[in-house]
Design an enzyme around this catalytic site. Sequence first.
Site, short mmCIF file in Angstrom:
data_model
loop_
_atom_site.label_atom_id
_atom_site.label_comp_id
_atom_site.label_asym_id
_atom_site.label_seq_id
_atom_site.Cartn_x
_atom_site.Cartn_y
_atom_site.Cartn_z
N GLY A 660 80.00 -21.76 -23.95
CA GLY A 660 78.48 -22.44 -24.24
C GLY A 660 78.12 -23.44 -24.02
O GLY A 660 78.74 -24.56 -24.60
N CYS A 661 77.55 -24.37 -23.54
CA CYS A 661 76.56 -25.79 -23.77
C CYS A 661 75.90 -25.90 -24.84
O CYS A 661 76.48 -26.76 -26.06
CB CYS A 661 75.37 -26.27 -22.71
SG CYS A 661 74.10 -25.59 -22.46
#
Length: 843
Positions: A660-661
Amino acid sequence: MILRRAGLRLARSLGSSICPGAPSSCIQHQLSTAGRLNGVARVSTRYNSTRSTVIQLLNNIGSKREVEQYLRYFTSVDSQQFAVIKVGGAIITQNLNELASSLAFLNHVGLFPIVLHGTGPQINEILEAEGVVPEYIDGIRITDSKTMSVVRRCFLEQNLKLVDALEKQGVRARPITGGVFTAEYLDRDKYQLVGKIKKVDNTPIEASIQAGALPILTSLAETPDGQILNVNADVAAGELARVIQPLKIVYLNEKGGLIHGESGEKISVINLDEEYDSLMKQPWVKYGTKLKIKEIRDLLMHLPRSSSVAIISTGDLQKELFTDSGAGTMIRRGYKLLTRDRLDQFESVDAFKNALIQDPFFNGSTELVNSYVDSLNDAKFKAYADEPFEAVAVVNEIDSDIPVLDKFVASKDGWQNNVADNVWSALRSDKSSLQWVVPEDSERASWFFDRADGSFVKNGKILFWYGVESADTITKMIKDFSKTVPQTAGSRLRPSQPRLYSTLARPCIGRLVNKSGANRYYSSSTKKARVALIGARGYTGQNLISLINKHPHLEVVHVSSRELAGKDVDGYTKSAVKYENLQVEDVARLEKEGSVDMWVMALPNGVCKPFVNAIADVGGNGAIVDLSADYRFDNTWVYGLPELNDRTVIAKAKSVANPGCYATGSQLAIAPLLPYVSGQPTIFGVSGYSGAGTKPSPKNDINVLSDNLIPYTLTDHIHEREVSTRLGTNVSFVPHVGQWFQGITLTISIPLEKQLSSKDVRSIYEEKYTGEPLVKVTHDIPLVKDIAGKHGVIIGGFGVHSSQSRVVVVATIDNLLKGAATQCVQNINLMLGYDELAGITMN
């Protein structure tokens, strides 16, 4: 014909240092602001007030040396001789603001390009709306009186649009819709109101420039008795260039160059002396393309041999004019190339020697050159050169399974006029495989790197190769190379950066230290791979399509989106692809047929499992990268964060979970200090509203976000679990959404069990990430605006509490790029055996 831009271009100076910086779109935005601030000030005032600012912005797309040299070059002639820029009509419709910004850029440093535009698409649109089918003969529009009324109206409208757009940028511009071209009928019976230019009067152009205004021309011409005639804009630009004799001739089109009709790839360079006859026989060279190439050839025949024509996109205009690497398609006359395999075949051995003496190895010694040339009498070699010996290559064909490039030298003109590229092209066509060695500090290292399939660095020397498929052969080359390179102090690879090497199914992977000092992970694979995207409607999908469009080896074959089904995939130009609404059974069928090499799941959390199961059940060869969180906690999948995980494991994986970011930025910001962590790190994260996706909600409503900051998922966020799991220590994470579009800032408080100073902490991070091109460590506190639109992560701040028991680290990451699409491409590259950074333009 060269299908891949690889190196220095016409009128390019020696050196190829590229400074990473803001993308041109960002630069143009800043320039646009500068233009508006200047209002309608006169050119002299604007030049003095903004020149230094614009030059500084230009330095973001090229080195300071490049920018300054080209500015001196372009200002060394009369203002009207700088450049003739022909603008395709579609550009004005589709990219008017970008075009105006690009032209304003030039004007703000005191340059006055002569702009001539077409209006073909606008004419066709009106004619077709009126039920008139446009007619062409040999690429020339048949222009009757009705068509001429439309042609004239369109030219006037588009001309005023461009002038108005420039005025809004603070640039004075003058519409010149007549009085420049005098013509006679080309063939009145055949083409009707179409002209052949007989005279060019540049008086209106000179008057415009003297008044401080950019001249904006149409290609309309007039007969001596005043009849208006239609002239193809490409033809008119050529006739204008014959008279003006500019330093640069640039054709702007929406495709950014000429596209090969069979391969679908952009043609990088056309060397007319070598390629014109065969090129014109190609079945895909017809209509406007044939006319354009013919007219350009006719033009170049009347200009110095060193002249060239560049066909580029609007966004590449600064790169074409102010950097060594150039852009788009370059067309030049060039020289006939020759090959020799015996010294007695040379018309002048002295000319051969004079070319070789430029090799730094000889240090200007005539005696050494003579000795080398004499040794060729008893050697099996092949030499490649242009007729004036501006560039020379010598290949040694003995003592190795793979031929050795012994010498590759070019004069300054050879580099500037693209002769080096042409000689390399001939060499590459003749030799299916090759190896060569270049000093690591050579200013041409990046030029050779672009032409290699693989490379290996040791003790200040770089071994390059292409066309070598066998891992055993590569191993032998590296061993032989290593024996010839003496060990030097400080040459050892840092322990934190092990060389990645495999003799298994994946090609050999190694390390190249480029000019910026960053490590490149590369592979010998160049085989094309087919990619299918499932769920590409969102921002991440759009960015991924853009990256694949620039990738040298990846091709999009399927893009699935229920909402967009049937529509063209915007931003993808390699081939015509439409959105589909692929169902699970469709995916299974495509996998069974072997139609897809790489599947990318860009679906919301909890949605992709049926598609993944369908692919797995078939048992085909397709690999998967999942962008959702569905498999980040599944131990049967590989977690794809290359900077913190074993790249060889990712390279062998069939299924990779893309991090994920927030999780990527947080892990990279905490990982170096894990041996010193005494408690639970706390992460305060704020993302731009693109992180909330495209589905309307308060978190992506700019009215709600204005002057606001919205916290959400105050506990148990999925990224809190992800970071804790991957780091092996619990963290606290509270996300927020801000009013900007893209980019994340993470402020992380980390408790320490050992006292450390700020300098100690920074040193730990620098050592950890030395050689990682997508991780930058800085003393300053990184800002979101400095990372938006860029591929990496910036880590800095390193504020240590007075007790030295707690440190605060700040990291920024673009949530759509390194936080999603860029990292996905990294993983794809590793899984398919490509250069890890292939398709990822460093900025």
